[in-house]
Design an enzyme around this catalytic site. Structure first.
Site, short mmCIF file in Angstrom:
data_model
loop_
_atom_site.label_atom_id
_atom_site.label_comp_id
_atom_site.label_asym_id
_atom_site.label_seq_id
_atom_site.Cartn_x
_atom_site.Cartn_y
_atom_site.Cartn_z
N GLY A 225 0.83 -1.21 0.00
CA GLY A 225 0.00 0.00 0.00
C GLY A 225 0.86 1.25 0.00
O GLY A 225 1.84 1.34 -0.75
N ALA A 252 -7.77 -0.07 -8.14
CA ALA A 252 -6.82 -0.24 -9.26
C ALA A 252 -5.41 0.28 -8.97
O ALA A 252 -4.60 0.41 -9.90
CB ALA A 252 -7.35 0.39 -10.55
N ALA A 253 -5.09 0.56 -7.71
CA ALA A 253 -3.70 0.94 -7.37
C ALA A 253 -2.77 -0.21 -7.74
O ALA A 253 -1.75 -0.02 -8.43
CB ALA A 253 -3.58 1.26 -5.89
N GLY A 254 -3.13 -1.40 -7.29
CA GLY A 254 -2.31 -2.58 -7.58
C GLY A 254 -2.25 -2.85 -9.08
O GLY A 254 -1.20 -3.20 -9.62
N ASP A 255 -3.37 -2.68 -9.76
CA ASP A 255 -3.41 -2.94 -11.21
C ASP A 255 -2.50 -1.96 -11.94
O ASP A 255 -1.76 -2.35 -12.86
CB ASP A 255 -4.85 -2.79 -11.73
CG ASP A 255 -5.78 -3.83 -11.13
OD1 ASP A 255 -5.30 -4.91 -10.75
OD2 ASP A 255 -7.00 -3.56 -11.05
N ARG A 288 -7.11 9.74 -7.82
CA ARG A 288 -8.28 9.90 -8.70
C ARG A 288 -9.29 8.79 -8.42
O ARG A 288 -8.91 7.69 -8.01
CB ARG A 288 -7.85 9.79 -10.17
CG ARG A 288 -6.82 10.83 -10.55
CD ARG A 288 -6.32 10.52 -11.94
NE ARG A 288 -5.33 11.51 -12.37
CZ ARG A 288 -4.58 11.37 -13.45
NH1 ARG A 288 -4.68 10.30 -14.21
NH2 ARG A 288 -3.73 12.30 -13.78
P1 ATP Z 1 -5.87 -2.31 -4.67
O1 ATP Z 1 -6.49 -3.67 -4.45
O2 ATP Z 1 -6.37 -1.24 -3.75
O3 ATP Z 1 -5.86 -1.89 -6.11
P2 ATP Z 1 -3.53 -3.68 -3.85
O4 ATP Z 1 -4.01 -4.12 -2.51
O5 ATP Z 1 -3.44 -4.68 -4.93
O6 ATP Z 1 -4.33 -2.42 -4.34
P3 ATP Z 1 -1.48 -2.10 -2.62
O7 ATP Z 1 -0.40 -2.82 -1.94
O8 ATP Z 1 -2.53 -1.45 -1.78
O9 ATP Z 1 -2.08 -3.06 -3.72
O10 ATP Z 1 -0.88 -0.93 -3.54
C1 ATP Z 1 -0.16 -1.19 -4.71
C2 ATP Z 1 0.75 -0.02 -4.99
O11 ATP Z 1 -0.04 1.17 -5.15
C3 ATP Z 1 1.72 0.31 -3.86
O12 ATP Z 1 2.88 -0.49 -3.92
C4 ATP Z 1 1.98 1.78 -4.13
O13 ATP Z 1 2.86 1.95 -5.22
C5 ATP Z 1 0.61 2.29 -4.59
N1 ATP Z 1 -0.22 2.80 -3.50
C6 ATP Z 1 -1.25 2.17 -2.87
N2 ATP Z 1 -1.80 2.95 -1.92
C7 ATP Z 1 -1.13 4.11 -1.95
C8 ATP Z 1 -1.21 5.35 -1.21
N3 ATP Z 1 -2.14 5.53 -0.26
N4 ATP Z 1 -0.34 6.34 -1.52
C9 ATP Z 1 0.59 6.19 -2.49
N5 ATP Z 1 0.73 5.04 -3.22
C10 ATP Z 1 -0.11 4.03 -2.95
O1 RIB Z 2 -8.57 -4.17 -8.91
C1 RIB Z 2 -9.70 -3.36 -9.10
C2 RIB Z 2 -10.74 -4.10 -9.88
O2 RIB Z 2 -11.20 -5.19 -9.11
C3 RIB Z 2 -11.98 -3.28 -10.18
O3 RIB Z 2 -11.87 -2.55 -11.39
C4 RIB Z 2 -13.08 -4.31 -10.22
O4 RIB Z 2 -13.58 -4.57 -11.50
C5 RIB Z 2 -12.47 -5.57 -9.60
O5 RIB Z 2 -12.25 -6.50 -10.57
#
Ligand code: ATP
Ligand code: RIB
Length: 310
Positions: A225, A252-255, A288
């Site tokens: 995160g 979509a942060a992880g994506d 966003r």
């Molecule tokens: P999500 O399921 O919410 O799309 P995730 O759980 O797969 O995400 P995270 O570990 O939460 O993945 O985040 C992936 C990447 O996104 C992090 O390594 C970082 O680069 C960025 N990120 C996530 N949250 C933040 C934040 N609050 N501020 C800045 N960067 C962030």
């Molecule tokens: O990772 C984010 C995505 O998870 C969303 O766009 C939603 O469609 C779910 O698949």
């Protein structure tokens, strides 16, 4: 086919219905939303879009339903610089749907109807084996049938196409599938489900990464995160911090991280640079709302990184 830095993403396409509420509803309770947005999503499509917008040469293998939204998504994917030759319209199905609550803290809770994504069978994957064989890298997630993910990984492995797996949503995976993966990118929850080790510290992350290395995976990136990522390259571990931004929602942060990371690696950027590039892309995305509407273009990522140096 020659390997020319091409990427193939295999995965899901959803239409996301996003409701912003102060807090998640409890069982039996109705909460009034503050904002509602319908936007294109799905882990596969989000990662493909992140790669396309950040400059990858990418083909997407996926399925949409026989509906207007499926057609709309396909047209948008083309605008996002993605080759959609392997995005099939499946007769008699509807496009995948995700129902997403976002609470006041920007956390989300998601329910999914697979729809056409369930039709991305091994048979369909086999039809696209030339695309996988000709690519330098194959990026997948787990919103597609597991058999199909395994089939694609086998094809890739056989043709020296690098296999990158973002094991989301979290589920346990067979040793056979893990042994075919070259790079894995779980978040903390997914790392725990795969390894049995709760990731609450860097020591835990290193232990979880070791378990995944033992399964045959050379490179492990556990995303943390806002704290960034734990990168373990064949057992050499380090945390690479992310960027500090005001997060609106993390959908979509992880994506975005995955799509941008692979793009940078396929440009032959060193791993630490590629992670920094991916952190920048994901940091922009969390400022966003929504999934694909939040994914930045290359110019925005480069500008963001430039500003960090000033
Ligand atoms: P999500 O399921 O919410 O799309 P995730 O759980 O797969 O995400 P995270 O570990 O939460 O993945 O985040 C992936 C990447 O996104 C992090 O390594 C970082 O680069 C960025 N990120 C996530 N949250 C933040 C934040 N609050 N501020 C800045 N960067 C962030
Ligand atoms: O990772 C984010 C995505 O998870 C969303 O766009 C939603 O469609 C779910 O698949």
């Amino acid at each position: 086919m020659t390997k020319t830095g091409k990427l193939v993403v295999l995965g899901s396409i959803n239409v996301d219905h996003i409701l912003n509420t102060t807090r998640f509803p409890r069982p039996g309770e109705t909460v009034i939303g503050k904002q509602y947005q319908v936007a294109f999503g799905g882990k596969g499509a989000n990662q493909a879009v992140a790669a396309g917008r950040s400059g990858a040469h990418i083909t997407f293998i996926a399925c949409v339903g026989e509906d207007a939204i499926g057609e709309g998504i396909r047209n948008q994917l083309i605008k996002d610089r993605i080759d959609t030759v392997a995005v099939e319209t499946v007769t008699g199905t509807t496009t995948g749907v995700a129902l997403i609550f976002v609470n006041g803290e920007g956390e989300n809770a998601i329910g999914i109807h697979a729809g056409a994504n369930a039709a991305l069978t091994s048979e369909r994957v086999n039809r696209h084996q030339q695309i996988i064989a000709g690519a330098s890298a194959l990026l997948m997630q787990l919103e597609s049938p597991l058999d199909s993910v395994l089939t694609a990984a086998r094809i890739a492995h056989q043709h020296q196409t690098q296999v990158i797996l973002n094991p989301a949503p979290a589920t346990q995976l067979s040793d056979e599938l893990l042994s075919l993966v070259d790079m894995i990118t779980p978040n903390e929850t997914e790392a725990e489900i795969l390894t049995g080790i709760a990731v609450t510290s860097e020591v835990d992350a290193a232990r979880a990464a070791a378990v995944l290395h033992d399964k045959g995976i050379g490179t492990v990136l556990i995303t943390l995160g806002s704290r960034g990522v734990w990168l373990s390259d064949h057992g050499q571990g380090q945390r690479i911090p992310g960027f500090r931004v005001d997060a609106v929602d993390t959908i979509a942060a992880g994506d975005t991280f995955n799509g941008a990371l692979i793009t940078a690696l396929l440009e032959q950027q060193p791993m630490e640079h590629a992670v920094r590039f991916a952190h920048a892309a994901a940091a922009i995305a969390v400022t966003r709302a929504g999934a694909q509407p939040s994914v930045p273009w290359r110019e925005e990522i480069d500008d963001f990184l430039q500003q960090q140096q000033e």
